[in-house]
Design a protein around this motif. Structure first.
Motif, PDB file in Angstrom:
ATOM      1  N   THR A   1       0.835  -1.212   0.000  1.00 11.71           N
ATOM      2  CA  THR A   1       0.000   0.000   0.000  1.00 11.71           C
ATOM      3  C   THR A   1       0.865   1.255   0.000  1.00 11.71           C
ATOM      4  OG1 THR A   1      -0.117   0.050   2.392  1.00 11.71           O
ATOM      5  CG2 THR A   1      -1.908  -1.046   1.220  1.00 11.71           C
TER       6      THR A   1
ATOM      7  N   ALA B   1      -5.312  -3.408  -7.781  1.00 16.93           N
ATOM      8  CA  ALA B   1      -6.330  -2.816  -6.903  1.00 16.93           C
ATOM      9  C   ALA B   1      -7.719  -2.981  -7.514  1.00 16.93           C
ATOM     10  CB  ALA B   1      -6.022  -1.335  -6.681  1.00 16.93           C
TER      11      ALA B   1
ATOM     12  N   HIS C   1      -4.498  -2.611  -1.558  1.00 18.18           N
ATOM     13  CA  HIS C   1      -5.385  -1.530  -1.972  1.00 18.18           C
ATOM     14  C   HIS C   1      -6.601  -2.086  -2.696  1.00 18.18           C
ATOM     15  CE1 HIS C   1      -3.691   2.407  -1.245  1.00 18.18           C
ATOM     16  NE2 HIS C   1      -2.498   2.051  -1.685  1.00 18.18           N
TER      17      HIS C   1
ATOM     18  N   LYS D   1      -6.985   3.400  -3.743  1.00 15.13           N
ATOM     19  CA  LYS D   1      -5.912   3.768  -4.656  1.00 15.13           C
ATOM     20  C   LYS D   1      -6.167   5.171  -5.225  1.00 15.13           C
ATOM     21  CE  LYS D   1      -2.213   2.851  -6.968  1.00 15.13           C
ATOM     22  NZ  LYS D   1      -0.944   2.777  -6.288  1.00 15.13           N
TER      23      LYS D   1
END
Lengths: 348, 590
Positions: A348, B87, B261, B266
């Protein structure tokens, strides 16, 4: 259409643009009766900060106790989030904030380049702040210093089993035991990630990324996660929340690895278009007072660069800790790379 | 939703009085100008601005360079960036799983409530509605308190009950599965409501025919009843999928700690300074397209459900006698209510009243410290609650007003091209909150409008997001009102607006209140657009909860969350009671 583009352009071109050569820092100012009267008339001061919300509200309450009639509105978020907010707001012509403080020193280079700050030097800063802890042009000064440390729960991890160095954290026995904060949110961790990537190389983070770390955002959170018992060890997180929790009786301890501990200077400044300019000056001056700095230390566990602040005896004195200093200008150049690498290794 | 079902039954006793009183007042206004055409134009403009302007800027930013010349570079970057692709795929598989599980959980529950003799059916229905009042992000935080692998309350109880050591855990909410679970808890009511309504309408004659021909109850259920509610199940699942796919709060709370994510988080990360507005706009486009496709699929399915509705009034539905199975049924219902409402609320209460989440509960550990902090020390509290209330009330009122007029114009074909208004009022449902947030920021944050930093931009955002919910409620309600009464009023000389105000609105009272409550609750629980559009002066409770979550201040979150729930429930309760709004006793859950 063109207006939007101008706004976006200003927003995006932000980082490389500098135009004003500062002549000299302004004369130091005192807190006069006129300043207090003018500030009281304004009635409020809006404080954007990345200090832990309970600590920041304590500072606000101490100020309000001194100057009844002036409300302190604390807006707390992570350094990088405060940076994002002020960037969005100033680029859109919104001027809500009076005083700003984040733990990523590189932000203040950007603010300075953008002309978003008001020069102001409180008397105490002029007298007591070492030159390296304040802007030569008088735009900002170090309100606090924060260390980014390893820490562990003393009741869950025996002292001999606890990590002693940064690379100890890569030991398989710590898999799924670590909690870590995010450089895209926290200025302390942004600075620490820069310092450690210089010291140990990105290789270190690549391996750490495989340790099943619990990823939180703020550097204030890992100590709280330890206190909840969710994870026994913080791979990084700030030192002051460790102290705060120690004071509350939580069995938790910071580790200062021999390789060094990253220090981040949390600068503060008055914004250029402060809606309450006098209250801002008054509050800004109060932030550097002995009382406020001592409160930061006593209640908040923060380190101060002010020489007459007394550190609590149960804490390792700053002078005995090997520190990793990071040049804010270098951090600023590395931010994008750090975010990108970090996402690659940690997801992330 | 539950209210509109009842509208036509309620109608009967009110119709006469309303018509009579309208009759006398309407006479006095003979000859007034009929405003419906200018009104139509005004509404069309307002809706176009609300819906199309942000989308225009989204498209513009995604297709231009910083200097304004056209380019596809943003999309090339989008497809070449593995992190964005990942994502997107994670979000999609999360949403599909949520849809599947919502359907599996909600269908048996809907059947029990609608088609069996299980006791307490009304109560169960209103509690499911209560889980709709719970903001999903709050539910996600509560579930982090309950099911974090080490500190989670349920895991602690599990270890304590079986004498296990700290390394054992029953649940881990910080996983993909955990995320799917937490989102399902607050998405399944969408399926439940649609399927329960469909079960209510399944004609009993077909089931009787099956029974007479020798079909056992199980066979009848499988071969007659379920096929008839299948479209509703699919349509409900698609709504749940869309909700999950476009959700921001729960993934931000549960997926980021787990190290992945979804597309919405994102997009949010592109707003870090210096913001990548072009990339944010470009990533919003696929999100928008997939959402539109899903909703188009849902519409298509609902369009085909004709045969259940046609037979809708042929006798009361048959109710299956559960016998001893009622214990199993009861346990199932209890489990669902515990998981979605009881446990999370208790967890919030426990955390609000103690210093530390993993502290065992005892008289000594109780503290009001968190309440004291939130109410007296935390300077954002008052402003945020005030802003939330102002925006909730004004959005609910304005959106219901617009929805009422639009629904009327569409249902009565009062102006040429009225159907177009209906399309515009429904369109925002296809725009994910975070996409709309990006669009609105691009459209209104520039110096021309300068709306960023004011409550106006949030009001615009909420109106756009919530209009479809209000419109759908009211347009379905219009089907239950016979145009004869309105025609009578018109013949007696009242203008269209007068008629709408004096005849139609009172007849639709319950639906109006339901629509109002829906919009209000929707506003309170909105986070995805809000998080992009808020500033220090325009803080909302949802955003400060989100901020506090990022620094791990669970105690303060719990207090604010409970406060938010109390305020929401109170407003909904009052809205159903206030005499001015109709004064009818609440028909909760009916």
């Amino acid at each position: 259409m063109s207006n939007t583009n101008v706004a976006a352009g200003a927003l995006l071109a932000a980082l490389t643009w500098s135009q004003i050569a500062w002549a000299a820092p302004p004369e130091p100012y005192k807190v006069t009766d006129e300043l207090v009267a003018a500030a009281t008339k304004e009635g409020a001061v809006v404080y954007y900060t990345s200090t832990d919300v309970q600590v920041a509200e304590k500072l606000g309450a101490a100020f309000e106790a001194h100057y009844p009639g002036i409300k302190v509105q604390v807006e707390r978020a992570g350094s990088e989030r405060v940076f994002q907010r002020i960037g969005q707001e100033y680029s859109s012509g919104i001027h809500n904030a009076d005083v700003i403080e984040t733990s990523d020193a590189s932000h203040f280079l950007t603010f300075k380049d953008q002309n978003w700050l008001t020069p102001a030097v409180p008397e105490d800063v002029a007298k007591m702040w070492p030159e390296r802890d304040r802007d030569p042009d008088g735009l900002y000064a170090a309100f606090r210093a924060t260390l980014t440390v390893i820490a562990y729960r003393t009741d869950m991890v025996k002292e001999q089993d606890a990590p002693k160095t940064w690379t100890d954290l890569l030991d398989p026995k710590y898999k799924d035991k670590l909690v870590k904060s995010h450089p895209g949110y926290s200025g302390n961790v942004m600075t620490a990630t820069y310092a450690l990537s210089q010291l140990l190389g990105w290789d270190y983070f690549e391996k750490l990324g495989k340790q099943g770390v619990m990823q939180v955002q703020s550097s204030t959170e890992p100590p709280k996660v330890l206190a909840q018992g969710e994870r026994p060890i913080q791979a990084d997180g700030n030192e002051y929340n460790v102290f705060i929790l120690q004071d509350k009786g939580v069995p938790i301890k910071a580790v200062y690895p021999p390789e060094g501990t990253s220090i981040a200077y949390g600068n503060a400044a008055i914004l250029a278009y402060a809606p309450h300019p006098n209250a801002a000056k008054l509050f800004y001056s109060f932030m550097f007072s002995q009382e406020a700095q001592q409160l930061n230390d006593d209640f908040g566990g923060l380190r101060s660069v002010r020489p007459d602040v007394k550190e609590k005896s149960n804490r390792t004195p700053l002078s005995q800790i090997k520190l990793l200093e990071s040049d804010p200008a270098n951090v600023r150049d590395a931010i994008e790379e750090i975010k990108q690498k970090y996402e690659e290794y940690f997801g992330t | 939703m539950a209210h509109s079902v009842d509208t036509d039954q309620l109608m009967g006793d009110k119709v006469t009085t309303a018509a009579l009183s309208a009759d006398s007042t309407a006479r006095r206004h003979v000859g007034r100008l009929d405003l419906s055409t200018p009104l139509f134009l005004l509404l069309a403009t307002v809706l176009c601005v609300l819906v199309l302007l942000p989308l225009f800027w989204l498209g513009y930013y995604s297709l231009t360079t910083k200097s304004g010349s056209p380019t596809l570079a943003n999309f090339v970057r989008l497809f070449n960036d593995a992190t964005i692709r990942r994502a997107f795929l994670i979000a999609l598989s999360m949403a599909l799983s949520v849809g599947l599980f919502s359907c599996l959980v909600a269908t048996p529950l809907a059947w029990l409530v609608a088609r069996t003799d299980m006791p307490g059916q009304r109560f169960v229905r209103s509690l499911v509605t209560a889980s709709f009042v719970t903001p999903p992000f709050l539910g996600a935080i509560a579930w982090a308190m309950l099911a974090a692998p080490n500190s989670g309350i349920l895991n602690n109880i599990y270890r304590w009950a079986f004498g296990l050591d700290q390394s054992q855990a029953l649940f881990n909410i910080y996983t993909f599965t955990g995320l799917v679970f937490a989102v399902t808890c607050y998405s399944f009511p969408f399926v439940f409501t649609l399927v329960a309504n469909a079960f209510d309408k399944v004609p009993s004659d077909l089931e009787e025919a099956s029974a007479i021909l020798g079909g056992k109850p199980g066979t009848t259920l499988r071969r007659v009843t379920l096929p008839m509610v299948l479209p509703a199940m699919l349509a409900g699942s698609l709504v749940a999928i869309v909700q999950a796919f476009t959700m921001f709060g729960s993934p931000a709370i549960l997926a980021l700690p787990a190290g992945f994510h979804v597309i919405t988080t994102k997009i949010w990360s592109f707003f870090q300074f210096p913001p990548k507005l072009d990339l944010a706009a470009a990533s919003a486009v696929p999100l928008l397209i997939v959402t539109m496709l899903l909703l188009w699929g849902q519409r298509w399915l609902l369009g085909r459900r004709g045969y259940t509705v046609l037979g809708g009034k042929s006798g009361t539905p048959r109710r299956v006698k559960l016998g001893n199975w009622k214990w199993l049924a009861g346990a199932y219902v209890l489990l669902i209510l515990c998981v979605t409402i009881l446990f999370p609320y208790l967890a919030l209460l426990k955390v609000a009243l103690t210093h530390n989440i993993s502290e065992p509960l005892s008289w000594n550990s109780l503290t009001l410290h968190n309440f004291h902090f939130v109410l007296f020390e935390f300077s954002s509290t008052r402003l945020a609650i005030w802003n939330t209330l102002i925006l909730g009330l004004s959005t609910a009122t304005i959106a219901t007003g617009i929805a009422l007029v639009v629904a009327y114009l569409v249902a009565r074909r009062a102006a040429p091209g009225a159907a177009f208004l209906g399309v515009l009022a429904t369109a925002p449902i296809a725009i994910p909150g975070i996409v709309l947030g990006v669009g609105l920021f691009l459209a209104y944050a520039n110096p021309t409008f300068g709306l960023y930093g004011t409550l106006w931009i949030l009001l615009i955002a909420f109106l756009t997001i919530e209009l479809p919910a209000g419109y759908q409620q009211l347009s379905s309600a219009f089907h239950g009102v016979h145009p004869e009464l309105e025609e009578a009023s018109r013949i007696l000389g009242a203008t269209r607006l007068k008629t709408l105000w004096q005849i139609t609105a009172p007849l639709l009272r319950t639906s109006l209140i339901a629509a109002w409550c829906f919009v209000f609750i929707g506003t309170i629980r909105e986070l995805s657009a809000t998080v992009l559009l808020t500033t220090a002066q325009t803080k909302l409770v949802s955003v400060i909860i989100y901020d506090l979550n990022e620094s791990g201040d669970y105690g303060a979150i719990a207090v604010l969350g409970l406060l938010l729930l109390v305020v929401s429930f109170t407003v909904v309760f009052i809205a159903n009671r206030v005499p001015v709004l109709g004064g009818a006793p609440p028909r909760s859950g009916g």
